[in-house]
Design an enzyme around this catalytic site. Structure first.
Site, PDB file in Angstrom:
ATOM      1  N   SER A  34       0.805  -1.228   0.000  1.00  0.00           N
ATOM      2  CA  SER A  34       0.000   0.000   0.000  1.00  0.00           C
ATOM      3  C   SER A  34       0.833   1.271   0.000  1.00  0.00           C
ATOM      4  CB  SER A  34      -0.922   0.016   1.224  1.00  0.00           C
ATOM      5  OG  SER A  34      -0.164  -0.099   2.412  1.00  0.00           O
ATOM      6  N   ASP A 335      -4.454   7.667   7.673  1.00  0.00           N
ATOM      7  CA  ASP A 335      -5.364   6.711   8.317  1.00  0.00           C
ATOM      8  C   ASP A 335      -4.556   5.912   9.336  1.00  0.00           C
ATOM      9  OD1 ASP A 335      -3.962   4.774   6.887  1.00  0.00           O
ATOM     10  OD2 ASP A 335      -5.561   4.438   5.409  1.00  0.00           O
ATOM     11  N   HIS A 338      -1.288   4.555   7.241  1.00  0.00           N
ATOM     12  CA  HIS A 338      -0.626   5.243   6.132  1.00  0.00           C
ATOM     13  C   HIS A 338      -0.444   6.730   6.410  1.00  0.00           C
ATOM     14  CE1 HIS A 338      -2.863   1.738   4.455  1.00  0.00           C
ATOM     15  NE2 HIS A 338      -1.644   1.470   4.053  1.00  0.00           N
TER      16      HIS A 338
END
Ligand code: NAG
Ligand code: NAG
Ligand code: NAG
Length: 365
Positions: A34, A335, A338
């Protein structure tokens, strides 16, 4: 002796006049999770929280397949090298002549078969490991080059980003009840070994510039601070991070730097950089105001379902009704896991020009 002095003088002189030229690259190829995915996961699982606003809101003004409000480090690197944003490999209609991104949100360094054998499963644990991503690269190659020479030439003029990988492995293993000590003693070496094999596989195909990022200090992540909260104040460091969970990143990054040093000896013509996420993140948390992270609670996520760190394991950023903060650029964390675009921008600059990639990406050698 004279010769040694000369060499030292030359090294010193070279260093002193080191200039940042913009190297020209054919393409960027990227493997990871990610932290680098630019859309693959959304193609595999079209309905997932990351596929919804407010993801993407700041720069793209729409969902952009990235686990961020805007650009990732790979996007800033592409812009600095005057290359297009690296297209996700699973978007089959894309033009990959200037690069392809094989990274997938939640991807692991260890294979899915390993997790199945250990009875570890998760809805986001897909068959997208580093080895699978290397297979995709092999599948794509005939479209880019046809002979050993032409491939070596092409990949020799491309930038390869290998990672970060391992962060998800450690999250899945801890989530399945493995201890921090087990992760460090048993699984970090397995992960590092896979990354090393992947790096050698690519370098043997003529890759001349590879960047290997380390992992985050996960003991500072809002998700980890929430899931593994401790009543014992001594479990927290002066920044408010969980000490024990940060030792995993430290162990991984130390071993990865050893591997990079070994690769540099094995492939002396290649430019191989270790790129550090860990140190700049700790710096953001230690002196947030210096970077404009002025929200007053640097460990709090901008977008999440509430609680002390604005992270809730049941409702996520991207779920209906979950709002982002007013000014994401004043937050380190976007978040639970991240970073914000603003944080990635600082990290990208520190990799392009130093000091957090060694050697820096833009430094002409
Ligand atoms: C994952 O995909 C690869 C091909 O990309 C395949 O060889 C492998 O068997 C798959 N693994 C699992 C566990 O399904
Ligand atoms: C996984 O689960 C199966 C079936 O419950 C069990 O037989 C096996 O021992 C488990 N394996 C591990 C590594 O825990
Ligand atoms: C490689 O060869 C295949 C089959 O001949 C062809 O379709 C493809 O365009 C070629 N690729 C390159 C980069 O020349």
């Amino acid at each position: 002796m004279r010769r040694l002095v000369m060499i030292i003088l030359i090294l010193f002189f070279n260093h002193a006049i080191a200039t940042f030229t913009t190297p020209t690259y054919n393409a960027i190829f990227s493997f990871g999770n990610s932290l680098a995915d630019t859309g693959n996961f959304d193609i595999l699982i079209p309905s997932n929280p990351f596929a919804n606003l407010p993801y993407g809101q700041t720069y793209f003004r729409q969902n952009a397949g990235r686990a961020c409000n805007g650009r990732l480090v790979i996007d800033f690197i592409a812009q600095a090298l005057s290359l297009p944003f690296v297209p996700p490999y699973l978007a089959k209609d894309e033009d990959f002549s200037k690069g392809a991104n094989f990274a997938v949100i939640a991807a692991t360094a260890l294979d899915l078969a390993f997790y199945q054998q250990n009875n570890i499963s998760s809805p986001i644990l897909l068959n997208t490991s580093l080895n699978v991503q290397l297979g995709w690269f092999q599948d794509l190659k005939p479209l880019l080059c046809n002979t050993t020479e032409s491939c070596e030439d092409y990949f020799g003029k491309s930038l390869f980003l290998l990672g970060e990988l391992g962060g998800n492995d450690y999250s899945f293993l801890l989530g399945a009840g493995k201890t921090v000590d087990q992760v460090k003693s048993t699984y970090v070496p397995m992960v590092i070994s896979n990354i090393r094999q992947a790096a050698e596989f690519l370098l043997k195909q003529g890759v001349m510039h590879m960047v290997l990022p380390g992992i985050f200090p996960d003991g500072c992540a809002p998700r980890v601070l929430t899931s593994y909260a401790s009543p014992n104040k001594l479990d927290y460091d002066p920044l408010g991070c969980l000490r024990k969970y940060n030792t995993i990143g430290f162990e991984h990054d130390t071993k990865l730097q050893d591997v990079v040093a070994q690769l540099k000896l094995m492939f002396p013509q290649a430019k191989i950089s270790y790129a550090d996420y860990y140190t700049p993140i700790l710096q953001f948390l230690a002196t947030p105001d210096v970077y404009g992270f002025t929200n007053g609670a640097p460990l709090r996520a901008c977008c999440g379902g509430g609680g002390p760190y604005n992270y809730n394991g049941n409702v996520f950023c991207g779920d209906p009704g979950i709002m982002a903060c007013q000014n994401p650029s004043t937050y380190v964390y976007w978040d639970g896991n991240h970073l914000t675009e603003a944080a990635y921008n600082f990290i990208a600059t520190s990799w392009l020009k130093g000091p957090y990639a060694d050697p820096p990406i833009l430094l002409a050698l």
